[in-house]
Write an enzyme that holds these catalytic residues in place. Structure first.
Site, mmCIF file in Angstrom:
data_model
loop_
_atom_site.group_PDB
_atom_site.id
_atom_site.type_symbol
_atom_site.label_atom_id
_atom_site.label_comp_id
_atom_site.label_asym_id
_atom_site.label_seq_id
_atom_site.Cartn_x
_atom_site.Cartn_y
_atom_site.Cartn_z
ATOM 1 N N ASP A 176 0.629 -0.996 -0.046
ATOM 2 C CA ASP A 176 -0.135 -0.013 0.020
ATOM 3 C C ASP A 176 0.761 1.309 -0.101
ATOM 4 O OD1 ASP A 176 -1.423 2.058 0.649
ATOM 5 O OD2 ASP A 176 -2.677 1.067 2.294
ATOM 6 N N TYR A 199 1.001 -0.807 15.420
ATOM 7 C CA TYR A 199 0.218 -0.862 14.007
ATOM 8 C C TYR A 199 0.509 0.014 13.117
ATOM 9 C CZ TYR A 199 -2.209 -4.971 15.766
ATOM 10 O OH TYR A 199 -2.618 -6.154 16.085
ATOM 11 N N LYS A 239 -3.404 -2.910 8.464
ATOM 12 C CA LYS A 239 -3.676 -4.293 8.441
ATOM 13 C C LYS A 239 -2.791 -4.823 7.161
ATOM 14 C CE LYS A 239 -6.507 -6.110 11.197
ATOM 15 N NZ LYS A 239 -5.513 -5.777 12.311
HETATM 16 C C1 F6R Z 1 -5.678 -1.646 5.214
HETATM 17 C C2 F6R Z 1 -6.246 -0.569 5.786
HETATM 18 C C3 F6R Z 1 -6.596 -0.369 7.365
HETATM 19 C C4 F6R Z 1 -6.203 0.726 7.733
HETATM 20 C C5 F6R Z 1 -6.831 1.072 9.237
HETATM 21 C C6 F6R Z 1 -6.574 2.481 9.868
HETATM 22 O O1 F6R Z 1 -5.571 -1.428 4.111
HETATM 23 O O2 F6R Z 1 -6.318 0.521 5.023
HETATM 24 O O3 F6R Z 1 -5.928 -1.299 7.869
HETATM 25 O O4 F6R Z 1 -4.732 0.891 8.139
HETATM 26 O O5 F6R Z 1 -8.185 1.237 8.988
HETATM 27 O O6 F6R Z 1 -6.515 3.570 9.131
HETATM 28 P P1 F6R Z 1 -6.510 5.020 9.285
HETATM 29 O O7 F6R Z 1 -5.995 5.264 10.820
HETATM 30 O O8 F6R Z 1 -5.508 5.647 8.334
HETATM 31 O O9 F6R Z 1 -7.866 5.697 9.163
HETATM 32 MG MG MG Z 2 -4.666 -2.321 2.218
HETATM 33 MG MG MG Z 3 -4.708 0.894 3.978
#
Ligand code: F6R
Ligand code: MG
Ligand code: MG
Length: 368
Positions: A11, A230, A233
């Protein structure tokens, strides 16, 4: 000469939050590969699933090859510059290290690779999932490779009679790769005991015991183990060689009709059903639902045919409707119980911090 299929996925920025990459970003990654990779690669296919871009490449250089990994890393670096210039969300998010160090494993991008002597015909499937983590494949792999209720080939096909060897990784262990080999069918209950906990135990690969050939490779990286916190994902990719000594394509696809619940969706902190979607699909409802795409290929001497979009068939429209209903059903219970992940898997620290504060305010009532 052995052929290698390498999938490297990251990503590096997306439109509208975590929906999908921009067209210019996709073009930049693909153009970089055609300009710098023509002498290295036999073939390539670049696609996106949700906000993740996956490079499927074929070559003769083996798994973990420095030049192949560097090429993909640099293509993602070039893409990151475009993502920044367009103001995309999370530009360069999965490139967790500053400079390339021999291999993208442990640097952020997800990797799944298969190296094998090609069969006279070589059908394989490439899966990519978004808004979830590598344990999402535990359930469909168990069904496809160990359960005759799903896979009649386990009863019908003499070449599958000896069953399959599962290599399962303990992804909580950070000092190295902690793995166990278990054989289906005789270790079935042990396999089930591990795979029921998909946040900790993840299928890394599956091998035919009769043919001693590898069918499955799954990316097992957990970003929070790399970054120490974190960062999103892990959005896993998977390669599956099918037919003959392996399950048929339909046997591998069938479990995805169930729309099993996986970790992910909004803020990476919920349980939601996994929806099979067409190639190059974005994300919508509640930063999800978690999605999985599948491109089917045939290959000869490293040259791939065009991809066939396995989940675009009308059959999957009904599945998508059912998964939507399951997703809405789960969301009706908000943050209660099974709707959210356990504390160890939450993508934000807010709840833990609040609990710390509240803990100090608890009092123990004296019994009278
Ligand atoms: C995976 C993804 C999610 C985000 C998570 C937190 O592609 O996009 O795991 O990383 O929803 O996102 P924020 O904190 O940026 O809204
Ligand atoms: Mg993703
Ligand atoms: Mg993402």
């Amino acid at each position: 000469m052995k052929t290698t299929i390498s999938v490297i996925k990251a990503d590096i920025g997306s439109i509208g939050g975590h929906i999908c990459p921009s067209a210019r970003l996709m073009e930049t990654v693909d153009n970089y590969l055609s300009e710098h990779g023509s002498d290295l690669l036999s073939d390539r296919y670049v696609s996106y699933t949700g906000d993740d871009i996956a490079i499927v490449s074929t070559h003769q250089r083996g798994a973990n090859n420095e030049r192949i990994h560097k090429l993909c890393w640099e293509a993602f670096m070039a893409g990151t510059e475009v993502a920044k210039s367009q103001g995309l969300y999370g530009a360069g998010q999965d490139l967790l290290k500053d400079s390339f160090a021999g291999n993208v494993r442990g640097m952020g991008p997800a990797v799944a690779e298969l190296e094998f002597e090609e069969r006279p015909n070589e059908p394989f499937l490439f899966f990519a999932a978004d808004k979830t983590d590598p344990g999402a494949y535990n359930f469909p792999l168990y069904m496809a490779f160990a359960d005759p209720m799903n896979t009649p080939g386990l009863m019908l096909s003499p070449s599958m009679a000896e069953g399959f060897r599962f290599v399962i990784m303990d992804v909580n262990y950070t000092e190295g790769d902690r793995v166990i080999d278990l054989n289906a069918p005789e270790d079935l209950y042990s396999i089930a005991t591990l795979l029921r906990d998909p946040e900790r135990y993840v299928v890394e690969s599956i091998w035919s015991r009769g043919a001693r050939e590898q069918s499955v490779a799954v990316s097992t990286s957990r970003l929070h183990n790399i970054a120490g916190k974190y960062t999103g994902k892990d959005d896993p990719v998977m390669l599956v060689r099918v037919q003959k000594d392996f399950p048929a394509t339909g046997e591998v696809l069938a479990p995805f009709a169930i729309g099993h619940y996986v970790a992910g969706s909004m803020r990476g902190s919920h349980q939601m059903p996994l929806m099979p979607v067409p190639l190059n699909s974005g994300i919508s409802y509640f930063d999800g639902p978690p999605v999985v795409s599948c491109a089917a290929f045939a290959m000869h001497q490293g040259k791939m045919t065009e991809p066939v979009d396995a989940f675009a068939h009308p059959f999957w429209d009904t599945v998508r409707k059912q998964v939507s209903k399951k997703a809405i059903g789960m969301r009706q219970q908000g943050f209660f119980g099974a709707a959210m992940l356990p504390m160890s898997e939450l993508e934000y620290t807010g709840i833990v911090e609040k609990l710390d504060v509240l803990d100090k305010r608890f009092t123990v009532r004296r019994s009278v």
